[in-house]
Structure formats: C-alpha cells, structure tokens
Design an enzyme around this catalytic site. Sequence first.
Site, short mmCIF file in Angstrom:
data_model
loop_
_atom_site.label_atom_id
_atom_site.label_comp_id
_atom_site.label_asym_id
_atom_site.label_seq_id
_atom_site.Cartn_x
_atom_site.Cartn_y
_atom_site.Cartn_z
N CYS A 112 0.83 -1.21 0.00
CA CYS A 112 0.00 0.00 0.00
C CYS A 112 0.86 1.26 0.00
CB CYS A 112 -0.86 0.04 1.25
SG CYS A 112 -1.75 -1.46 1.57
N ARG A 142 4.27 0.94 -6.61
CA ARG A 142 4.33 0.03 -5.47
C ARG A 142 3.36 -1.15 -5.63
NH1 ARG A 142 6.40 2.76 -0.81
NH2 ARG A 142 5.08 1.57 0.58
N TRP A 151 -3.14 -2.41 -1.34
CA TRP A 151 -2.74 -3.74 -1.80
C TRP A 151 -3.40 -4.68 -0.79
CZ3 TRP A 151 0.54 -6.30 -5.29
CH2 TRP A 151 1.10 -7.50 -4.88
N ASN A 181 -1.19 1.49 6.14
CA ASN A 181 -0.40 0.41 5.52
C ASN A 181 0.00 -0.54 6.63
OD1 ASN A 181 -0.45 2.04 3.30
ND2 ASN A 181 1.73 2.54 3.34
N GLY A 182 0.05 -1.80 6.33
CA GLY A 182 0.49 -2.77 7.34
C GLY A 182 -0.65 -3.68 7.77
N GLU A 191 18.14 -22.65 -7.81
CA GLU A 191 17.65 -21.26 -7.80
C GLU A 191 18.80 -20.28 -8.04
OE1 GLU A 191 15.25 -19.51 -8.23
OE2 GLU A 191 15.51 -17.62 -7.18
N LYS A 230 18.94 -17.74 -11.16
CA LYS A 230 19.11 -16.28 -11.04
C LYS A 230 20.25 -15.81 -11.93
CE LYS A 230 16.23 -15.09 -9.66
NZ LYS A 230 15.13 -15.83 -9.11
N GLU A 261 19.11 -15.92 -15.74
CA GLU A 261 18.13 -14.94 -16.22
C GLU A 261 18.63 -13.51 -16.12
OE1 GLU A 261 14.30 -14.85 -14.26
OE2 GLU A 261 15.18 -15.26 -12.32
N HIS A 268 28.64 -38.98 -12.34
CA HIS A 268 27.87 -39.70 -13.37
C HIS A 268 27.83 -38.94 -14.69
CE1 HIS A 268 26.75 -42.55 -10.31
NE2 HIS A 268 26.35 -41.55 -9.55
N LYS A 271 7.36 -10.63 -16.22
CA LYS A 271 7.13 -10.84 -14.79
C LYS A 271 6.03 -11.87 -14.57
CE LYS A 271 7.84 -10.19 -10.43
NZ LYS A 271 8.99 -10.98 -9.91
O1 M6R Z 1 4.47 -15.59 -10.63
P1 M6R Z 1 5.04 -16.96 -10.48
O2 M6R Z 1 5.73 -17.16 -9.17
O3 M6R Z 1 4.04 -18.04 -10.74
O4 M6R Z 1 6.14 -17.06 -11.62
C1 M6R Z 1 6.78 -18.27 -11.89
C2 M6R Z 1 8.00 -18.03 -12.76
O5 M6R Z 1 7.63 -17.49 -13.99
C3 M6R Z 1 9.01 -17.09 -12.08
O6 M6R Z 1 9.43 -17.59 -10.84
C4 M6R Z 1 10.24 -16.88 -12.97
O7 M6R Z 1 11.01 -18.07 -13.04
C5 M6R Z 1 11.07 -15.71 -12.47
N1 M6R Z 1 11.58 -14.97 -13.56
C6 M6R Z 1 12.18 -16.15 -11.57
O8 M6R Z 1 13.04 -15.16 -11.19
#
Ligand code: M6R
Length: 608
Positions: A2, A27, A74, A100-101, A481, A485, A488, A504, A603
Amino acid sequence: MCGIISYVGRKKAGPIIFAGLRRLEYRGYDSAGIVTVDKGKFHRVRSVGNIDALSKKLGKKELKGSYGIGHTRWATHGGVTLENAHPHYGEDGEVAVAHNGIIENYRELKEKYLKNHTFKSQTDTEVLAHLIEKFAKEMSLKKAVEKVLALVTGTYGLAVVSVKEPNKLIVARLGSPLAIGIGEKEYFVASDATPILPYTREIIYLDDQEYAEITLDGCQIYKLNQGKVAKESQTIDWSAEEAQKEGFEHFMLKEIHDQPKVIQDAFRGRLREKIGSSYMGGFNMTDKQAREIDRIVLLACGTASYACMVGEYVFERLAKIPTDFEVGSEFRYRNPILDEKTLVFSVSQSGETLDTLVSQREAKRKGANVRGLVNVVGSTIAREADGGTYIHAGPELSVASSKAFTNMVTVLIMYALYFGRLHDLSFEDGLKIIEEFKKLPQKMESILKEAPKIKKLAQKYSKYKNFLYLGRGINFPIALEGSHKLKELSYIHSEAYPAGEMKHGANALLASDFPVVAIATKNDLYDKMESNLQEVKARKSPILAIATKGDKKIQKTVSDVIYIPKTIEILEPILNVIPLQLFAYYVSVDLKRNIDQPRNLAKSVTVE
Ligand code: M6R
C-alpha cells in the site's frame, strides 16, 4: 504494497494528493481513494482498480479542502472491493484513516472496545478508524491516536484526519515507512519520498514507534511512551525514480534487501509458540480434515518450483507425509492421480502463471483439496483455490524473483510445521523451529552486510562463460535457484547439479575455465559435500563456496568463501539463497545487463 500520501497546507489538497497517488502506483495496488476536509465536511472518492478508474469516478467534481489523505491499497484483510478501499471512516464519520500494514489483534480490539459498532468493510483499518474516533470524543485527536497505538499489535504506517480538528494530520509509523516533506507552510506525508519530491526536498523519515502531529504551524514528532523528539530534516537529492527504489540502483537490489522485513510479514501472527506450531488463517481446513491428508503435491513454475522442492523436503522431514513437487507445464499434460486425500498447493508470486493455474484447475477437477500460496492478493490462482495463504512479500517489480522466493519457502515450512505437529513432531522440536525462525531477519541482515564483498567476488567471476552450481539435500533446490538467477539476470550459461551426481557425467565439464558455486554449509551432508569439492578442486575448477561462519577448514579446498550464519538445516535455504541472489545481481551489473527487465522474460507468464 500500500501507499499513503497526505497533505496539509494552503493549497488545494485534492490535486496534490491525486498526483501523489500516481507517483505511488509503482508500489502495486488494487484500489485507491482520497479524502479531503473542507468546512468540517469530508469529501471522499474511492475506486477499485487503478488511478484512472479513480479519476473517472471523480469526474469534474472537486475534492474541496486544504488537507487530506490518499491511499493505494494492496489487499491483505478483505478482498478487493470498494468497501475495503481506504480511507476508512469512524462510525460517526468524524475521523478518516489510511493505513499500511497489518493490525494483528483487530478482532480482539473490535470485541473489547467496539462491540456495538457496525462496520462497512472487512478491513483491520476500519477498526482503527472506529477506535480513534471513539477515543477522540473525549480527548484530542493526537491523544486518541496515541492511545490506540498503545493497544495495537502489528505494523502500521498511519495517516489520520478529523473534521473536528481542522488543518491537522496525525501520522505514525511502526514497520511501514513514512516520510514527511517540509514545504513553505505546507507539509506532505508519504510512504516514500517519491510523491513529495516535486514540492520539496527537505524530508524527515519517521522511525519505528514515532508519530507526528502536523499543522500549518509546524510538525512535532513524538516517540511512543517517551514524548517529544527533535529530528533534523535531510535534503534529498534523489530523482523520483531513485526514490521509488529507496536509493537502491535497481528494484532487484531493493527487493533482495527487503527480505529481512518481509519475512516477518510472512510469519507475523502465524507462529503459535504455546503449541509449538503455526496457523494460517485462510487454510480453510480443520485439524481433523488436515490429519486425513495422506499426500501433498506442490505445483509451481520457475523460481516458485524451487521453493516447492524445498517444501517437498521439509514436508517429508517434519510431517512425514509423502510430498511431490511438480512443474506446472508438465503436470497439466499428465494424467495425475489425485483424490480427496491429496492436498495440492499452487505456489505463485503473481498468482497468474498460466501453467500453474491450469494445473490447479486439473487438480480441482480430480477432487483434490487445492490451496493457493500466492503473493498478489485477489489474483486468479488465489480466487480459484479452495483457500490459501498470502505470502506477504509485497510487490515484486523486478522480473527476477527474490523476496517472493524466501517468503514462499517460509510459508511452506510453516505449513510443514503445522502438519508435523498434527502428526508426530514434538512440541519441543516445533518450538525450536519457531525460535530459529525468529532469528532469521537478523541473520539475513548480516548476510546483506556482506554485499560489498560479494560484489568484488562477482567482478572476479563475471568473466567466465559457464557456471556449475552444486548443492546436496535441502540445498540442491538452492543451487538450482542460484543458477536460475544467474542465467536470467546475466545471460551466462549455468546449470545446477546435486553434488553427488557429478561423477555420473558432469565431472567431464570441470576445468580451470569452468567455475563451480557450491553450497557447503555445516549440516548432515557437509562431509559428503566436502569430498565432492575435493574432486572438483582436483580438476582445477575455481570454487566459490557458501559456508557456515567459523568453518575455516573449507578455505583449504575452495578458492573463495562467503560465510553465512548458522541456522537449523530446514531453514538454511532461506539464508543460503541470499548470497546467490547478490552474486547473480552483481555479475549482471558488471556485465551491464538490463537487471530489472532481462531480455525475453516477463514478470507474469500468462501464456503457455
Ligand atoms: O508468478 P510466479 O511465481 O508463478 O512465476 C513463476 C516463474 O515465472 C518465475 O518464478 C520466474 O522463473 C522468475 N523470472 C524467476 O526469477
């Protein structure tokens, strides 16, 4: 997350607040509203949706008055509806509040002080408005706010106006930031400096437990239970965009640094020390029904799927319920075997990922119990699930997910704790987990302080064209993960392996131009990991290790180390991922990548 904007001065408050709301849009929000006060009367407009919808609703009408408050909401308590949009009034319409909160004890407050009151919304904020108004009938607005703040548990950034006390704002902060802008006989208050900067660059940031009484004549700041405090203003030289990022260079970096705070939003009010367990409000299942669950399926895509892999491990460890993690894009095309004793969690930051959503629908069709575990309130996955839990990470604007991941893992572990306590996890073991949970924010802060060192390491490693990430057990998903990161954000090729699998096949890759990032924290598999790293070293690959503070021995095997504070094994992923996020970030900065919007990615992936 928010946003609040308030104004008191000699100009028309409406247009200033309106412009402020636009600057707070970044935000993230799902409804908005403004109230101004003129000649003892409130003028309020609220709408669901964006600021354009608010503008349309306002039309040519003028919001009269020279003081008032605005809010972008939000949703947390209560859905995305007009009634739940802020500002909220007290019962007699004398006080208006934007907040907010989360007020955790709003039900208790309602029960104790407001028994005969009628509420128009489902929000915790309306309870605050009623309570402040009630107390303000017998004391000043400032004293009434003070009294209410002493009663609440939870977090707040608060702005209050009253028709009875003209040209006055009372604002308060605990956990949710507030900045006060000082102009020429005018004051602005906002959740961050962004909406204030067009008018003044003289800003006072409130600290937690501080509140202020602001009139045309001045701004007096107080600390709860301590009285007046004197605070100097700072001159801010950030641009508006920099202010949105709170001084960080990118949203990604800001979001990485948000983690110690937002993890507390994830477990606030959900940990139950007295029974060594946890409780998630929207779960919609009794203990008896939950005890009947004999299988758990965790559905997600991308980063969320790695959170689910951690979840799989923890559910089996604590709850001893067979658990599988499934990638949405695969699950939807299988013919999964599910029944009413299966509990499916759809885990998603956006709540809109199509593959996860379609898989959730399939699970529902097959009669499974489906619960959403999402960040964006009111998103499709949240709406279509039979219940669920918001992870409360706040808006995540960088395409690469960071804080949503740690909050997903946190909520999954809380669920595993809950299920564990329904089965054979002891009270002592449950309590130990809770105690360790509470230590995490501070430990996360200490890792973030290592950012300059991680930046230097990233500059050293950014020249390589390939990376291999290694982990074992609960840290294998973190290797995945970390590697995800790096790919990407930096566009460098990288893959992740369970360290024991190297012999292996992947060992063939090892060479002096192929660095390995290894998660080698002190847990049950440490010795095994250490031997794997010896094998890597023998093949001349440079090794960057994430290790536990105090582990000097590892320095003999690896080229570089980032140290992490000790925690219990099931919580390690929450800490171990942070240096990997920072490493990927700084490598990508060094390579001048488009950090917040990497190429070819979106996103929210709402297509197949
Ligand atoms: O909104 P979601 O968490 O469902 O999104 C899933 C993936 O598209 C998302 O985690 C994607 O891999 C990101 N770019 C990771 O940083």
